[in-house]
Scaffold this motif. Structure first.
Motif, mmCIF file in Angstrom:
data_model
loop_
_atom_site.group_PDB
_atom_site.id
_atom_site.type_symbol
_atom_site.label_atom_id
_atom_site.label_comp_id
_atom_site.label_asym_id
_atom_site.label_seq_id
_atom_site.Cartn_x
_atom_site.Cartn_y
_atom_site.Cartn_z
ATOM 1 N N MET A 70 -9.496 -6.424 -5.216
ATOM 2 C CA MET A 70 -8.429 -5.527 -5.684
ATOM 3 C C MET A 70 -7.063 -6.180 -5.494
ATOM 4 O O MET A 70 -6.199 -6.105 -6.372
ATOM 5 N N LEU A 71 -6.875 -6.826 -4.343
ATOM 6 C CA LEU A 71 -5.605 -7.484 -4.067
ATOM 7 C C LEU A 71 -5.379 -8.653 -5.020
ATOM 8 O O LEU A 71 -4.266 -8.840 -5.526
ATOM 9 N N HIS A 72 -6.434 -9.403 -5.314
ATOM 10 C CA HIS A 72 -6.331 -10.508 -6.279
ATOM 11 C C HIS A 72 -5.914 -9.983 -7.652
ATOM 12 O O HIS A 72 -5.053 -10.583 -8.317
ATOM 13 N N ARG A 73 -6.529 -8.874 -8.077
ATOM 14 C CA ARG A 73 -6.184 -8.296 -9.389
ATOM 15 C C ARG A 73 -4.732 -7.856 -9.432
ATOM 16 O O ARG A 73 -4.018 -8.076 -10.412
ATOM 17 N N CYS A 74 -4.283 -7.218 -8.363
ATOM 18 C CA CYS A 74 -2.903 -6.742 -8.279
ATOM 19 C C CYS A 74 -1.927 -7.921 -8.349
ATOM 20 O O CYS A 74 -0.954 -7.883 -9.103
ATOM 21 N N LEU A 75 -2.208 -8.962 -7.584
ATOM 22 C CA LEU A 75 -1.334 -10.136 -7.584
ATOM 23 C C LEU A 75 -1.368 -10.841 -8.940
ATOM 24 O O LEU A 75 -0.341 -11.307 -9.434
ATOM 25 N N GLY A 76 -2.552 -10.916 -9.546
ATOM 26 C CA GLY A 76 -2.671 -11.531 -10.870
ATOM 27 C C GLY A 76 -1.855 -10.789 -11.909
ATOM 28 O O GLY A 76 -1.197 -11.400 -12.757
ATOM 29 N N LYS A 77 -1.871 -9.483 -11.843
ATOM 30 C CA LYS A 77 -1.097 -8.649 -12.773
ATOM 31 C C LYS A 77 0.401 -8.896 -12.612
ATOM 32 O O LYS A 77 1.168 -8.780 -13.567
ATOM 33 N N ALA A 78 0.806 -9.259 -11.390
ATOM 34 C CA ALA A 78 2.220 -9.514 -11.104
ATOM 35 C C ALA A 78 2.617 -10.972 -11.347
ATOM 36 O O ALA A 78 3.769 -11.337 -11.144
ATOM 37 N N GLY A 79 1.656 -11.804 -11.777
ATOM 38 C CA GLY A 79 1.966 -13.197 -12.085
ATOM 39 C C GLY A 79 1.729 -14.169 -10.946
ATOM 40 O O GLY A 79 2.308 -15.257 -10.920
ATOM 41 N N PHE A 80 0.851 -13.801 -10.005
ATOM 42 C CA PHE A 80 0.536 -14.678 -8.873
ATOM 43 C C PHE A 80 -0.946 -15.039 -8.871
ATOM 44 O O PHE A 80 -1.785 -14.249 -9.282
ATOM 45 N N SER A 81 -1.236 -16.241 -8.357
ATOM 46 C CA SER A 81 -2.624 -16.697 -8.215
ATOM 47 C C SER A 81 -2.954 -16.863 -6.739
ATOM 48 O O SER A 81 -2.210 -17.535 -6.017
ATOM 49 N N PRO A 82 -4.067 -16.293 -6.272
ATOM 50 C CA PRO A 82 -4.460 -16.437 -4.864
ATOM 51 C C PRO A 82 -4.776 -17.891 -4.513
ATOM 52 O O PRO A 82 -5.415 -18.597 -5.285
ATOM 53 N N VAL A 83 -4.310 -18.318 -3.356
ATOM 54 C CA VAL A 83 -4.613 -19.637 -2.819
ATOM 55 C C VAL A 83 -5.632 -19.502 -1.691
ATOM 56 O O VAL A 83 -6.542 -20.310 -1.557
ATOM 57 N N LEU A 84 -5.472 -18.450 -0.894
ATOM 58 C CA LEU A 84 -6.330 -18.208 0.265
ATOM 59 C C LEU A 84 -6.337 -16.709 0.537
ATOM 60 O O LEU A 84 -5.297 -16.055 0.435
ATOM 61 N N SER A 85 -7.505 -16.177 0.866
ATOM 62 C CA SER A 85 -7.556 -14.744 1.180
ATOM 63 C C SER A 85 -8.744 -14.439 2.076
ATOM 64 O O SER A 85 -9.665 -15.252 2.208
ATOM 65 N N GLU A 134 0.818 -1.218 0.000
ATOM 66 C CA GLU A 134 0.000 0.000 0.000
ATOM 67 C C GLU A 134 0.851 1.267 0.000
ATOM 68 O O GLU A 134 0.363 2.351 -0.269
ATOM 69 N N HIS A 135 2.153 1.112 0.274
ATOM 70 C CA HIS A 135 3.077 2.248 0.290
ATOM 71 C C HIS A 135 3.718 2.505 -1.077
ATOM 72 O O HIS A 135 4.546 3.402 -1.207
ATOM 73 N N VAL A 136 3.330 1.690 -2.073
ATOM 74 C CA VAL A 136 3.952 1.771 -3.395
ATOM 75 C C VAL A 136 2.892 2.136 -4.425
ATOM 76 O O VAL A 136 1.798 1.567 -4.434
ATOM 77 N N GLU A 137 3.239 3.073 -5.302
ATOM 78 C CA GLU A 137 2.270 3.515 -6.313
ATOM 79 C C GLU A 137 1.905 2.383 -7.265
ATOM 80 O O GLU A 137 0.742 2.161 -7.570
ATOM 81 N N ASP A 138 2.899 1.640 -7.763
ATOM 82 C CA ASP A 138 2.652 0.522 -8.673
ATOM 83 C C ASP A 138 3.036 -0.772 -7.960
ATOM 84 O O ASP A 138 4.176 -1.233 -8.046
ATOM 85 N N ALA A 139 2.093 -1.353 -7.238
ATOM 86 C CA ALA A 139 2.373 -2.546 -6.432
ATOM 87 C C ALA A 139 2.746 -3.743 -7.296
ATOM 88 O O ALA A 139 3.610 -4.534 -6.935
ATOM 89 N N ALA A 140 2.085 -3.891 -8.456
ATOM 90 C CA ALA A 140 2.383 -5.033 -9.327
ATOM 91 C C ALA A 140 3.829 -4.992 -9.811
ATOM 92 O O ALA A 140 4.489 -6.028 -9.921
ATOM 93 N N ALA A 141 4.343 -3.799 -10.082
ATOM 94 C CA ALA A 141 5.729 -3.659 -10.525
ATOM 95 C C ALA A 141 6.709 -4.053 -9.425
ATOM 96 O O ALA A 141 7.807 -4.539 -9.694
ATOM 97 N N LEU A 142 6.314 -3.868 -8.182
ATOM 98 C CA LEU A 142 7.149 -4.262 -7.053
ATOM 99 C C LEU A 142 7.126 -5.782 -6.861
ATOM 100 O O LEU A 142 8.137 -6.392 -6.523
#
Length: 197
Positions: free
Chosen positions: A101-116, A49-57
């Motif tokens: 929103m968190l799922h979308r961000c992680l998906g954009k970065a190449g991750f799939s949610p397992v549990l949330s 949440e402290h980063v403007e582009d979280a997916a890039a991080l």
């Protein structure tokens, strides 16, 4: 000083597990590339949440030496943009998240949610009251304090800790029964997406 104490405590409590606590994200990739052949879990607790582009991080984590198909990424973030207030601004937050929103961000970065899900249900009321108060009275920046400004003493600190622990246990029990409560924070456990392997 706190960093050294935390690192020492981690090493004492988990002396059979290689644990590294990093203060600076920019140094992480270099250190991990040099020192680790296998990474089982990466924790980003209230970071993105402290980063403007979280997916890039998040994206470069998948390229780390030692990252593998079963590496778990655990992310926690503040929940619900509707609760964004002066405290978030003071902390340098760009946004608050819903699970979607968190799922979308992680998906954009190449991750799939397992549990949330969400946690700290009882803190929602306090934050909602704070947000409502700010409609009428905007706090002065000098009057905003973070967790470091806590002056509750041992008794009150223990009480808050026990309330939050009870909150966790009740929420967990309800989740097992199929009831998902909202909370002031959101979490997601994720793995590398199949398409990104």
């Amino acid at each position: 000083q706190n960093y050294n104490k935390i690192t020492t405590k981690l090493q004492q409590n988990y002396n059979k597990i290689t644990t590294k606590l990093q203060q600076n994200y920019n140094k992480i990739t270099t250190k991990l590339q040099q020192n680790y052949n296998k990474i089982d879990i990466i924790l980003l607790m209230d970071v993105i949440e402290h980063v403007e582009d979280a997916a890039a991080l998040l994206s470069p984590l998948r390229a780390l030496r030692g990252f593998h198909a079963e590496t778990l990424l655990v992310v926690t973030v503040p929940a619900y943009q509707s609760l964004f207030c002066s405290h978030d601004e003071w902390l340098g937050h760009y946004r608050r998240y819903t699970a979607k929103m968190l799922h979308r961000c992680l998906g954009k970065a190449g991750f799939s949610p397992v549990l949330s899900g969400y946690f700290f249900f009882v803190l929602l009321v306090a934050r909602a009251l704070q947000k409502g108060k700010e409609f009428f009275v905007r706090p002065k920046p000098d009057n905003i304090v973070g967790i470091g400004g806590w002056r509750g003493g041992k008794f009150l600190s223990a009480l808050v800790k026990n309330v939050l622990l009870a909150d966790y246990k009740v929420s967990k029990a309800l989740r097992c029964a199929g009831v998902k409560l909202p909370g002031l924070s959101c979490y997601c456990v994720a793995k590398q997406s199949d398409s990104k392997k």
